[in-house]
Scaffold this motif. Structure first.
Motif, PDB file in Angstrom:
ATOM      1  N   GLY A   1     -13.721 -23.421  39.036  1.00  0.00           N
ATOM      2  CA  GLY A   1     -12.612 -22.598  39.509  1.00  0.00           C
ATOM      3  C   GLY A   1     -11.984 -21.745  38.434  1.00  0.00           C
ATOM      4  N   ASP A   2     -12.597 -21.684  37.250  1.00  0.00           N
ATOM      5  CA  ASP A   2     -12.068 -20.887  36.151  1.00  0.00           C
ATOM      6  C   ASP A   2     -12.667 -19.483  36.166  1.00  0.00           C
ATOM      7  N   LEU A   3     -11.837 -18.530  35.787  1.00  0.00           N
ATOM      8  CA  LEU A   3     -12.257 -17.126  35.773  1.00  0.00           C
ATOM      9  C   LEU A   3     -12.882 -16.764  34.437  1.00  0.00           C
ATOM     10  N   PHE A   4     -13.958 -16.009  34.493  1.00  0.00           N
ATOM     11  CA  PHE A   4     -14.563 -15.405  33.304  1.00  0.00           C
ATOM     12  C   PHE A   4     -14.535 -13.894  33.490  1.00  0.00           C
ATOM     13  N   VAL A   5     -13.901 -13.190  32.563  1.00  0.00           N
ATOM     14  CA  VAL A   5     -13.809 -11.737  32.622  1.00  0.00           C
ATOM     15  C   VAL A   5     -15.001 -11.163  31.865  1.00  0.00           C
ATOM     16  N   THR A   6     -15.788 -10.341  32.538  1.00  0.00           N
ATOM     17  CA  THR A   6     -17.015  -9.830  31.918  1.00  0.00           C
ATOM     18  C   THR A   6     -16.880  -8.408  31.412  1.00  0.00           C
TER      19      THR A   6
ATOM     20  N   ASN B   1     -27.762  -6.153  36.079  1.00  0.00           N
ATOM     21  CA  ASN B   1     -26.423  -5.961  35.516  1.00  0.00           C
ATOM     22  C   ASN B   1     -26.268  -6.786  34.239  1.00  0.00           C
ATOM     23  N   VAL B   2     -25.821  -6.121  33.182  1.00  0.00           N
ATOM     24  CA  VAL B   2     -25.606  -6.800  31.900  1.00  0.00           C
ATOM     25  C   VAL B   2     -24.158  -6.596  31.474  1.00  0.00           C
ATOM     26  N   SER B   3     -23.466  -7.693  31.221  1.00  0.00           N
ATOM     27  CA  SER B   3     -22.097  -7.626  30.720  1.00  0.00           C
ATOM     28  C   SER B   3     -22.123  -7.510  29.194  1.00  0.00           C
ATOM     29  N   PRO B   4     -21.506  -6.467  28.627  1.00  0.00           N
ATOM     30  CA  PRO B   4     -21.463  -6.348  27.168  1.00  0.00           C
ATOM     31  C   PRO B   4     -20.823  -7.549  26.496  1.00  0.00           C
ATOM     32  N   VAL B   5     -19.818  -8.140  27.150  1.00  0.00           N
ATOM     33  CA  VAL B   5     -19.080  -9.252  26.541  1.00  0.00           C
ATOM     34  C   VAL B   5     -19.997 -10.439  26.271  1.00  0.00           C
ATOM     35  N   GLU B   6     -20.898 -10.743  27.192  1.00  0.00           N
ATOM     36  CA  GLU B   6     -21.799 -11.870  27.016  1.00  0.00           C
ATOM     37  C   GLU B   6     -22.707 -11.668  25.804  1.00  0.00           C
ATOM     38  N   VAL B   7     -23.225 -10.457  25.662  1.00  0.00           N
ATOM     39  CA  VAL B   7     -24.117 -10.164  24.542  1.00  0.00           C
ATOM     40  C   VAL B   7     -23.336 -10.185  23.225  1.00  0.00           C
ATOM     41  N   GLU B   8     -22.127  -9.645  23.238  1.00  0.00           N
ATOM     42  CA  GLU B   8     -21.289  -9.640  22.034  1.00  0.00           C
ATOM     43  C   GLU B   8     -20.966 -11.058  21.578  1.00  0.00           C
ATOM     44  N   SER B   9     -20.660 -11.935  22.526  1.00  0.00           N
ATOM     45  CA  SER B   9     -20.335 -13.314  22.173  1.00  0.00           C
ATOM     46  C   SER B   9     -21.534 -14.013  21.539  1.00  0.00           C
ATOM     47  N   CYS B  10     -22.710 -13.745  22.061  1.00  0.00           N
ATOM     48  CA  CYS B  10     -23.927 -14.329  21.492  1.00  0.00           C
ATOM     49  C   CYS B  10     -24.122 -13.873  20.045  1.00  0.00           C
ATOM     50  N   LEU B  11     -24.039 -12.564  19.820  1.00  0.00           N
ATOM     51  CA  LEU B  11     -24.273 -12.024  18.481  1.00  0.00           C
ATOM     52  C   LEU B  11     -23.181 -12.438  17.495  1.00  0.00           C
TER      53      LEU B  11
END
Length: 505
Positions: free
Chosen positions: A388-393, A406-416
C-alpha cells in the motif's frame, strides 16, 4: 481556525523569551521579534497598502524577509515571492500577473527591480530600508486578516510554459504547517536551518512550523556548504528539511564530519527523489531518530509521508493526515479508474484537503488541465506496491518510452547511484531512429570509473535489459534549478559540459 497573524501572536504569548530567529549577529526572542514585526506592519499600513493587496518580494532567506512575511500576515497582504535571482522580465511578469502594489528587494535583485518598467510606479523597499523601519517602535500589531483570507501566492517553476500563480489561504498555510509539525514529530523548541528559500513551499513551511512550536529559525540567506555546517554546529540545529541535492553537497564536502552535525536528530527531504546511494549514506552518517520522505507540491502541500525513508528506499509512503491520494490510469481523467497494484499511473490528490489550493491565479486553462471532479491531477507518475506504499517514478513528461517499454529515469538513477564511482547521475531519453528513444545516463563521476564499469554494474544489479542505459555521458555538472531540482530538459537540449579529461590520463 487561527489566521497566521494570530498564530504568531499565540507563540509570542506562549514563549516570549525563547529565541525565535537568528541571522548573523541578529538574535531575537519572540517578544523582541514581535516588536520588529509590529513596527514594520505599522509602516506598511501607512503607505496605503490594504488587506488583499499583493506585494512582490525578491529576497534571500534573511531576517528582514522572514519579518516581512509575518507583517503581511498581520495586515492581510498577500506575499507573492519570486526567486531572488529573478531577472527584469520576471519582475515585470510577477507585478503584472499578480497586480502587485509594492516591491521588496535586496542587493541581489536591486538592478532587476531598477530596470523593471512596472516596478518604477510602485512603492519600493530594500532590505536595508526594512531593517531601518524595524529599528523604530510602534503599537503591538493586531491581526487584521482571518483564516479565509489569502496569505501567499507562490509561482510554479514554469519550465515548459509561463509560471502559474498558486494562491493559498491562511487556513491552508496553517494546516500545512501543523501537518508538517505532526508528520516530522517536531518537539517544542526545535532548531531548524532556514535555508530552503521563502519563495518555495518548503521554505515557507519551515518558517511557519518553527513559529508554531516556539522553535528557532536560523537563517542561511543562500546555501553554502561551509556556512551551513558552521551554523548546524554552532546553533545546535536539531532538524534539517532540504532537497536531496543539498544533502548530497553537505555529506560530500571536505569539511563535513558526523561530529559536526551530531545535534541533528531528524532529517526530512522533499522536492525530488533521493537516490538509494545518498539515502544509505545519510542514514549511516547522521543516524537520525526520524528520516522523512515528504512528497507534495506548492498546490497541495502534503501528498504522502514516509517516516522510515531509509528502511524502504524509494517509498513515498502513504497519504498524509490531511490527504487522500490515488494512482489512476495514465492518460485518463476519471479519478475512479484506478491503476492496479504495481501498475504505473498518474498520482492524483483530493482537493478537499485542508492544505489544498483552490485553483490557479487567472489560469482557467491550467485548472482545466489539472482539476477534475474534485481531484488534483499532479502530472507525476507512480505506483502502489503490495504493502500500500506509493513509489513516485517521475513526471509523466519524463517517462522514457523505448521500443514500446516504459522506463522510469528514477529507477535507473537509483541503480547507478549505488556505484562508488558515481557522484551524481541523471537519466533521460534521447531520440533514436530505431527505438524511438534510448536511455542515456549523464554522470558526474568520482574517480576513473568507465562506461563499461557502469554497464557491468547495471547488469549485475538485475536492472532489466531494456532499462539499461545505451549511452553514458560524463559531465562536469548535473544541471539543477536554484532549489536543487534536476533539470532533465537541459540535458535533452544539449545544455551541459562534458567532463574535461586531463592530458596525463
Amino acid at each position: 481556525m487561527f489566521d497566521l497573524g494570530t498564530s504568531f501572536l499565540a507563540s509570542v504569548e506562549r514563549d516570549p523569551d525563547r529565541l525565535a530567529i537568528v541571522d548573523g549577529e541578529v538574535r531575537l526572542s519572540y517578544r523582541d521579534w514581535y516588536g520588529k514585526v509590529s513596527a514594520l506592519a505599522a509602516a506598511l499600513d501607512e503607505t496605503g497598502l490594504k488587506r488583499g493587496d499583493h506585494v512582490l518580494t525578491a529576497m534571500q532567506n534573511r531576517w528582514e524577509n522572514a519579518s516581512l512575511h509575518w507583517a503581511c500576515q498581520f495586515l492581510g497582504l498577500i506575499v507573492t515571492p519570486l526567486n531572488w535571482r529573478a531577472k527584469t522580465d520576471e519582475i515585470d511578469f510577477g507585478i503584472a500577473d499578480a497586480g502587485a502594489r509594492a516591491v521588496f528587494y535586496e542587493v541581489a535583485t536591486e538592478e532587476a527591480v531598477r530596470l523593471s518598467r512596472l516596478a518604477r510606479d510602485l512603492p519600493q523597499f530594500s532590505a536595508d530600508a526594512l531593517a531601518g523601519i524595524m529599528d523604530s517602535s510602534a503599537r503591538d500589531a493586531v491581526p487584521l486578516a482571518d483564516a479565509a483570507d489569502w496569505s501567499l501566492m507562490l509561482y510554479t517553476s514554469g519550465t515548459t510554459s509561463k509560471p502559474k500563480g498558486v494562491p493559498r489561504r491562511h487556513r491552508a498555510e496553517r494546516a500545512g504547517a501543523l501537518a508538517h509539525v505532526a508528520q516530522n514529530l517536531y518537539r517544542h523548541g526545535e532548531r531548524t536551518l532556514g535555508v530552503m528559500p521563502l519563495y518555495h513551499t518548503m521554505g515557507v513551511r519551515s518558517l511557519i512550523a518553527s513559529a508554531l512550536i516556539g522553535g528557532t529559525f536560523v537563517c542561511l540567506p543562500r546555501f553554502e556548504v561551509a556556512k551551513a555546517l558552521d551554523l548546524i554546529e554552532r546553533e545546535k540545529i536539531t532538524n534539517l528539511y532540504l532537497v536531496p541535492t543539498l544533502y548530497h553537497d553537505l555529506v560530500h564536502h571536505e569539511a563535513f564530519s558526523p561530529e559536526r552535525v551530531a545535534s541533528v536528530r531528524k532529517l526530512g527531504y522533499a522536492g525530488a527523489s533521493m537516490t538509494d546511494g545518498l539515502l544509505k549514506r545519510l542514514d549511516q552518517t547522521f543516524e537520525p531518530e526520524l528520516f522523512v520522505n515528504h512528497y507534495g507540491s506548492s498546490e497541495i502541500y502534503t501528498f504522502t509521508i514516509e517516516q522510515k525513508a531509509a528502511g524502504k528506499p524509494g517509498s513515498a509512503g502513504r497519504a498524509g493526515i490531511n490527504q487522500m491520494i490515488r494512482v489512476v490510469k495514465l492518460g485518463g481523467r476519471n479519478p475512479d479508474e484506478g491503476a492496479a497494484v504495481g501498475e504505473e499511473g498518474e498520482i492524483i490528490a483530493l482537493m478537499k484537503s485542508d492544505e489544498a489550493f483552490e485553483g490557479y491565479w487567472n489560469r482557467p486553462d491550467a485548472d482545466a488541465k489539472a482539476l477534475h471532479r474534485g481531484w488534483y491531477f499532479t502530472g507525476d507518475t507512480g505506483f502502489v506496491d503490495q504493502d500500500g506504499d506509493l513509489f513516485v517514478t517521475g513526471r509523466a513528461d519524463d517517462m522514457i518510452i523505448t521500443g514500446g517499454e516504459n522506463v522510469s529515469p528514477v529507477e535507473v538513477e537509483s541503480c547507478l547511484s549505488l556505484h562508488e564511482g558515481v557522484a551524481e547521475v541523471a537519466v533521460v531519453g534521447l531520440p533514436d531512429e530505431r527505438w524511438g528513444k534510448i536511455v542515456v545516463a549523464f554522470v558526474k563521476r568520482r574517480g576513473t570509473v568507465t562506461a563499461e564499469d557502469l554497464d557491468h554494474h547495471c547488469r549485475a544489479s538485475g536492472l532489466a535489459n531494456f532499462r539499461r542505459p545505451r549511452r553514458f555521458v560524463f559531465v562536469e555538472a548535473i544541471p539543477k534549478s536554484p532549489v536543487g531540482k534536476l533539470l532533465r530538459r537541459l540535458l535533452v537540449a544539449g545544455e551541459y559540459t562534458e567532463e574535461r579529461i586531463p592530458e596525463h590520463q
